[in-house]
Structures are given as structure tokens and as C-alpha cells.
Design a protein around this motif. Sequence first.
Motif, mmCIF file in Angstrom:
data_model
loop_
_atom_site.group_PDB
_atom_site.id
_atom_site.type_symbol
_atom_site.label_atom_id
_atom_site.label_comp_id
_atom_site.label_asym_id
_atom_site.label_seq_id
_atom_site.Cartn_x
_atom_site.Cartn_y
_atom_site.Cartn_z
ATOM 1 N N LYS A 85 0.826 -1.210 0.000
ATOM 2 C CA LYS A 85 0.000 0.000 0.000
ATOM 3 C C LYS A 85 0.866 1.268 0.000
ATOM 4 O O LYS A 85 1.822 1.367 0.768
ATOM 5 N N LEU A 86 0.504 2.211 -0.877
ATOM 6 C CA LEU A 86 1.184 3.505 -0.948
ATOM 7 C C LEU A 86 0.141 4.621 -0.955
ATOM 8 O O LEU A 86 -0.842 4.543 -1.708
ATOM 9 N N ASP A 87 0.337 5.616 -0.097
ATOM 10 C CA ASP A 87 -0.513 6.814 -0.086
ATOM 11 C C ASP A 87 0.303 7.966 -0.646
ATOM 12 O O ASP A 87 1.342 8.342 -0.083
ATOM 13 N N ILE A 88 -0.152 8.506 -1.758
ATOM 14 C CA ILE A 88 0.572 9.599 -2.415
ATOM 15 C C ILE A 88 -0.395 10.760 -2.629
ATOM 16 O O ILE A 88 -1.515 10.567 -3.120
ATOM 17 N N SER A 89 0.055 11.940 -2.284
ATOM 18 C CA SER A 89 -0.802 13.140 -2.424
ATOM 19 C C SER A 89 -0.059 14.226 -3.183
ATOM 20 O O SER A 89 1.125 14.482 -2.930
ATOM 21 N N LYS A 111 -9.471 11.990 -5.601
ATOM 22 C CA LYS A 111 -8.909 10.738 -5.091
ATOM 23 C C LYS A 111 -9.135 9.603 -6.072
ATOM 24 O O LYS A 111 -10.211 9.499 -6.676
ATOM 25 N N ASP A 156 -8.213 5.232 -6.436
ATOM 26 C CA ASP A 156 -7.649 3.974 -5.931
ATOM 27 C C ASP A 156 -7.186 3.150 -7.124
ATOM 28 O O ASP A 156 -8.004 2.661 -7.918
ATOM 29 N N GLU A 174 -0.827 -1.244 -4.249
ATOM 30 C CA GLU A 174 -2.125 -0.574 -4.153
ATOM 31 C C GLU A 174 -1.865 0.910 -3.908
ATOM 32 O O GLU A 174 -1.344 1.294 -2.857
ATOM 33 N N LEU A 175 -2.214 1.722 -4.896
ATOM 34 C CA LEU A 175 -1.876 3.148 -4.869
ATOM 35 C C LEU A 175 -3.115 3.967 -4.540
ATOM 36 O O LEU A 175 -4.089 3.977 -5.298
ATOM 37 N N GLN A 176 -3.107 4.640 -3.398
ATOM 38 C CA GLN A 176 -4.176 5.556 -3.014
ATOM 39 C C GLN A 176 -3.684 6.968 -3.315
ATOM 40 O O GLN A 176 -2.859 7.528 -2.588
ATOM 41 N N LEU A 177 -4.211 7.503 -4.398
ATOM 42 C CA LEU A 177 -3.677 8.739 -4.980
ATOM 43 C C LEU A 177 -4.641 9.903 -4.786
ATOM 44 O O LEU A 177 -5.840 9.781 -5.055
ATOM 45 N N LEU A 178 -4.093 11.012 -4.297
ATOM 46 C CA LEU A 178 -4.808 12.294 -4.267
ATOM 47 C C LEU A 178 -4.049 13.249 -5.172
ATOM 48 O O LEU A 178 -2.894 13.585 -4.901
#
Length: 610
Positions: free
Chosen positions: A132-136, A192, A194, A206-210
Motif C-alpha cells: 500500500k502507498l498513499d501519495i498526495s 482521489k 484507488d 495498491e496506490l491511493q492517490l490524491l
Amino acid sequence: MKNLLIPLICCISLFWSHSSAQTAIDKKVSIDVENKALVEIIYDISKKNQITFYFDPNSLPYFTYNRKDDDKQLWKLLTELLNGTSLKALPYDENGILIIDRDKTSRAQVDTLITKWNDGRYKYPFDTRLKKLDISFPSQNPSSEMVNFTFSVKDKEYGEPIIGAVIRNQDLSVNGVTDIDGECTLNLDPGKHDLELTYTGYQGVELQLLIEEDADIELVMEVQSFMLDEIEITAFNAQEKIENTRTGVEVIDIGKLEVIPQVMGDVDIIKSLELLPGVTSVGELSSGFNVRGGNIDESLVLLNDGIIFNPTHVIGFISAFNSDAVKSATLYKGYVDGGFGNRSSAVLDLNSSPKKKESIGGKGGIGTTVVKLMLEGPLSDKVNFLVSGRGSFSDYILDRIPNVELQNSSAQFYDGNFVLNYEISDRQSIDINGYLSHDFFEYNKEFGFEWDNRHLGARWSGSWSDGWYSTISLNYGAYLSAQSTINSASGSRFSTELSYYKGLASLTKSWGESGYIKVGIEAIDYSLATDNLIAIENSVIQGGEIQRKASMSMSPFITIKKKINDQISGEASLRWSNYQSKGPGNIYTYSEDIIDELNISGIAPLDGAD
């Protein structure tokens, strides 16, 4: 009539609905794989088609496939993928498929397989979770128009661009593939997203992109590791075989003995020795063996340093050792190390020390005449055990032979052994072991034999700094035998017993490249119990006793091995044995060297200290 038609129609409806329902194995699937292992292909099919597979992860081959199939029946596809293995695919339910060994399709084995998947003991041999990666990429003035998200994908270890990595969202409204430079650009709505980034052989992301403005980033992917069971590979190359100074030493592969046809359906270690050069059989259906012209009693048989005087069951038909419990077997039929003695022909050295395992396991089986069971595993971090047992139930075969004498006969045996290993430290360990066997044979209720082997021992071994290694073992053993004559005017039972105490100590020091010096001493104290002849009721035989002498042997030894240069190496052993008789008893002197009671010319008493 109407009352009969209603349930009949219901039954037909139920049958039709069941038979027309498509099982998972009948579905048509498409695959496009390159250098992909079978377990990965199964995982992808499972994920894309909502199918559950049940299999033993360690049974699947790990060579890779390159193939493309469109709308192919899953059963045909799996049959082709499993070709050349002992596995086959079977339907389990509407959404489940079994991949199982052709010889393990019983209900109990299938239930065990399903249970292991359901309780988590079996799982895919790689991490199926996405990283999992959270990128903003926020902006103070978010764009109301489409924004560009540019990214490159590289291998984490080598930094090489990954070509063909796929990125997409759940409904596939957003998707893309990296180009020859490992780059890709997506045109996205601000906000946002996913996304999932995948590539064959790599752990998915799994890229959670903002994202609220144009942006670019470099992503890395890790190679997906297979979590295989530990295996141990032992081999000798051709050069080592040439340089080996020990001739006539055969290390027996216990695992390969299972493929050899055996008498009475059980793996026979001693019978299998006949396949080796220089080893011959005593006779048909017999487990005794001769080595290079030597007699049976000229071969020494050891189990965990204990002497086994009769290594057979059923008057020589079967080996007295459970092959499942024997971990190593070495036959010395040429050069014999100085640590072995008291025999002139050969030495068979067996060892049943348990191997270190993570959990308790075992194996067993029922043959035509023998049932056996073996368990081994850890009792704690430092203590491991092995226990085994075996017994026969062959009388039912004798009962069905059209011969009255054989129907009135009986042949039975059992044996068992245990080993307890305690690791004192990384350099020291103690083994405590025991063995027991019993045989009973009776022919037509006329005569019979019984014999027992017993052994109990302990062995300490340790290694020290600067190449020092030492062992100390203490053993007790006994061999009991009896011969009976039944239903006869001379009915009797003659019994005898031989027991011993044995101590062995050795000290080894490494010497140069692959050389060593070993010194040691072995002491054995033998005791022969009084031979007893007991007359059976109404027998004309007169019972009596024969006093037997005891004896003791003391044998120091030395072994030297040295590699002189690349072409010359040698090994030599020297053993000196001192044998003494012990009392109580008498030593008789005969005149004219004629051994006869009438020619006794003198008697010298021998007490227990002599």
C-alpha cells in the motif's frame, strides 16, 4: 396417480437444475503468461474468475510456463499444465477445484486438504497482499480540468525500468501500461483515485492517490519471493569420489529403498544390501547377508552404537529395523575405521537420530502382513524426539494356505525404538535411545523359536575450538533366545541369554586440509546367563543347567588421515584388542589334547574377578 407425479416432477426438476449447473472446472478462461510458475497461474485464475483452488503448495512443480490460451475450458487447461506430474484436477463444488495426487484421492485425504486451507495452514507460497502507498499532490488552487499523472516504474534491486507493468482502477475506467522506458501517463479527474499496479513476478502495489495538479513520480516494485519448504541437498562430485581414501564404503539412500520391490510389502534395509557389489544373500526370502565370502556372524550390525545380534524377523524373512525410523545407513565392506571391531567381514552402521523439525509429524502404513507407525518432532526448542513401532499380523495368511501343518503354525513379531535428542548448545548434544524387538515362531504345534533384541544407550558429542571433536557413548544390550519342542516325548524348552555393557570414547583433532587424527578406546563386558533346559510335563528329557563364562574386551584404536598433496592422500587405522575370560567357572586341562570328560587332567577355578 397425481400424488405420485408431483414428487416425480420435483425430483426431475432438482436433477435437471443440479446437472445443468456449471462447475468451476467447466468454466472457460483466458491466460497470457510468460515465465510464470504454475502456482502463479492458479492464483491469477482464482482471482479473475472467483474460483477457489485446494492443493498442497509443496506438491506443485516450480518450472515456468510460456503460453497463451483464449476461452479454454479450465479442465483442459489444467490437464495440459499438469501433464508430466502425478497431479490431477478434480471438481470440488461449484466454485472449488482440487489439485491432488492421483494416489491420494480418498475422502479423508480430501477433507484434510480442505481443512488445511480453511484454517490457514496451507496458503499461496508468496505474499498475495498488495503493497500500500498513499501519495498526495495537493494544490492551493485545485484544477477543475483533467490533470496528468506521469510515473515511471523500476526494479527496486537493480534500478532497471519495468516494461509492461499494468495500472488500473477497479472498474477499468482508468488503465495504462508502462512503455519501453518504464513510463506511463494517465489523464485523471482531480481528486482521489484507488489504483492497482501489477507486473508478473513482482509484488503488486495498491496506490491511493490524491491529485489536484499535474504531477510525476518514480515508483519501485519488488520481486515476489516464493516461500518454499527447506530442503537439504547432499552430493559428492566426481573429484571427491576419486580423492576419497575409504574404499568399499557404501552410503545407503533410505528414501530410494521404497521403490525397490520388497518381500511381504515392507521396505527391508538388509535385503536391499544384496543390490550392492560384494554382498550376497544367505538364501531365498532371507535377510541374512554375506560380504565378500564372510559368514553371517562375521558382520557387525550397529544401531545407534548398540550391537544387534540378530537383525532379522520371522526366521530371517524380514529386517528387524523399521526403515521409517532409520535416518542413515552405511555399509563398510572394504576399509573399516578403527572405531569398529570384533568382526572380520563387514560393518553395517545404522543411525536413527531425529532431525530438527518445526512441528510434530510422522508416517505409517499397513501392508499385507505388517503395520507400522513413526512420529518425530520437537518437544521444545532444544529437545527433539523420534518414536516408532511395528508389528505383524501374518497368521491369517497361514490360515488360508491349504496345508494343515501351516494352518497350525504361527509367526509373529514386533519391534519399537525411540530416540531423544537434547541440544546442550550449538556445539554439544546428547542422544538417549532404545530398541526392543520380539519374535515368536511355532510350526504345527511341534516346535518353535523365540528371540528378543534389547538395547538402551546414551551418546554425548561435542566440538571444541581449534578443530577438536569428541564423543562418549554408553550402551547396554541383550539377546535372549529359546527353542521349544512341543507335543513330543522329548518335549522341552531350552533358553539362553547374552548381555553386554559397552563404553566407547573417542577424541578427534583436525590435521591440515581434510585430515585428522582420532584416538579412542572401546570396552565391552559380556555376560552369558546360565543355559536352562526345562522338561515339559511327561517328557523323558531331564532338565538341567549349564554355567557359562563371562568375558571382557578392551580395544584402544587410532585412525590417521592426511592429504600429502593434490595427488596423494592416505588413511590408516590400528586397533589392538585384548580379550579376557571371566568367571565364575572352571578351566579344564585335557591330556593328549583330546577334549573329553575322561581326559580331564586338571581343573583351574575361575572367579568373577579373573
